[in-house]
Enzyme design. Structure first.
Site, mmCIF file in Angstrom:
data_model
loop_
_atom_site.group_PDB
_atom_site.id
_atom_site.type_symbol
_atom_site.label_atom_id
_atom_site.label_comp_id
_atom_site.label_asym_id
_atom_site.label_seq_id
_atom_site.Cartn_x
_atom_site.Cartn_y
_atom_site.Cartn_z
ATOM 1 N N LEU A 100 0.813 -1.088 -0.173
ATOM 2 C CA LEU A 100 0.239 -0.065 -0.233
ATOM 3 C C LEU A 100 0.647 1.222 0.160
ATOM 4 O O LEU A 100 1.959 0.967 0.772
ATOM 5 C CB LEU A 100 -0.927 -0.020 1.252
ATOM 6 C CG LEU A 100 -1.825 -0.504 1.103
ATOM 7 C CD1 LEU A 100 -2.848 -0.808 2.947
ATOM 8 C CD2 LEU A 100 -2.974 -0.371 -0.277
ATOM 9 N N ASP A 101 0.435 2.627 -0.597
ATOM 10 C CA ASP A 101 1.450 3.691 -0.842
ATOM 11 C C ASP A 101 1.031 4.197 0.645
ATOM 12 O O ASP A 101 0.581 3.654 1.747
ATOM 13 C CB ASP A 101 0.587 4.522 -1.519
ATOM 14 C CG ASP A 101 0.433 4.221 -3.319
ATOM 15 O OD1 ASP A 101 0.980 3.458 -3.655
ATOM 16 O OD2 ASP A 101 -0.878 5.023 -3.781
ATOM 17 N N ALA A 102 2.131 4.832 1.143
ATOM 18 C CA ALA A 102 2.758 5.637 2.420
ATOM 19 C C ALA A 102 0.912 6.297 3.020
ATOM 20 O O ALA A 102 1.111 6.031 3.921
ATOM 21 C CB ALA A 102 3.254 6.528 2.689
ATOM 22 N N THR A 104 -1.587 5.328 2.007
ATOM 23 C CA THR A 104 -3.056 4.703 2.370
ATOM 24 C C THR A 104 -3.214 3.768 3.036
ATOM 25 O O THR A 104 -1.909 3.126 3.700
ATOM 26 C CB THR A 104 -2.919 4.103 0.903
ATOM 27 O OG1 THR A 104 -2.510 4.542 -0.608
ATOM 28 C CG2 THR A 104 -4.244 2.385 1.059
ATOM 29 N N HIS A 183 -0.323 2.631 -8.423
ATOM 30 C CA HIS A 183 -1.009 3.244 -7.846
ATOM 31 C C HIS A 183 -2.449 3.258 -8.513
ATOM 32 O O HIS A 183 -3.007 3.959 -9.230
ATOM 33 C CB HIS A 183 -0.856 4.731 -8.591
ATOM 34 C CG HIS A 183 0.959 4.657 -7.141
ATOM 35 N ND1 HIS A 183 0.592 4.895 -5.623
ATOM 36 C CD2 HIS A 183 1.941 5.402 -7.939
ATOM 37 C CE1 HIS A 183 0.982 5.304 -5.507
ATOM 38 N NE2 HIS A 183 2.307 6.142 -6.665
#
Length: 223
Positions: A100-102, A104, A183
């Protein structure tokens, strides 16, 4: 099994390092301090290192409620990583099944079972992931049909696989996708002229985030 070999396998240390651990008098078998690497460990023995029980076990599976602001990597020069949240022996041997993105939040799965994580992340297995999405602009009436048909993302040569959008509010929706492109959710909404303000993963396949886990907390998966 000899205690020094046992320590090598459970702590991920070399035989020489296991010897040093034993000399530190921090290892006990059934409550008794052991210092010799030749001592045998029985199948029912309670082996502890610094008061924590050690067991030889099969693959490990964990569910974490990922908070915002931590990155999905073992090391990062600028940000804390999710591994600082883990209090597990040999945590460095675990890997993330679907990063997961930072910024998210939500369900994160960690394991040392490569085949299991491959079934989750490989596009050919089409394991679904459901995200709660908050948007900058109102959701267009045709967004659901566009996602169901697949949309072209910038720098991609093929459209996304069919995705299901369930609108919750004017600016909020649940999106279920079968892939895990870079993403992807943010790029999908960008492709239809909207912007993701916040993103939270609620489920992966049949696994839903345990609602008793606070951000930063985790637990082993049950059978």
């Amino acid at each position: 099994m000899r205690i020094d070999k046992f320590l090598c396998e459970t702590l991920g240390v070399t035989r020489k390092q296991a010897g040093r651990v034993l000399k530190s008098e921090s290892v006990t078998i059934d409550g008794e301090i052991v210092k010799s690497g030749a001592i045998k460990v029985g199948k029912t023995a309670d082996v502890q290192f610094e008061g924590r029980s050690l067991t030889l076990s099969g693959p490990r599976y964990f569910m974490m409620h990922k908070p915002a602001g931590v990155v999905c990597s073992h090391e990062d020069a600028f940000n804390p990583t999710i591994f600082v949240l883990l209090d597990e022996v040999n945590a460095e041997k675990l890997h993330i099944a679907g990063r997961l993105d930072a910024d998210t939040t939500g369900l994160l799965l960690l394991t040392d079972d490569g085949q299991w994580s491959h079934r989750i992340t490989s596009p050919k297995h089409q394991c679904t992931k459901t995200y709660r999405v908050w948007l900058a602009d109102p959701i267009s009436a045709d967004t659901a049909s566009q996602f169901e048909q697949g949309v072209m993302l910038r720098s991609e040569q093929q459209a996304t696989l069919p995705a299901k959008l369930e609108q919750v509010g004017e600016y909020e929706a649940l999106l279920t996708i079968q892939e895990g492109k870079y993403h992807q959710v943010k790029r999908m909404f960008a492709a239809v002229g909207n912007k993701v303000d916040a993103l939270h993963r609620e489920s992966v396949g049949a696994l839903e985030l345990d609602d008793t886990l606070e951000p930063g907390e985790y637990r082993p998966l049950t059978e």
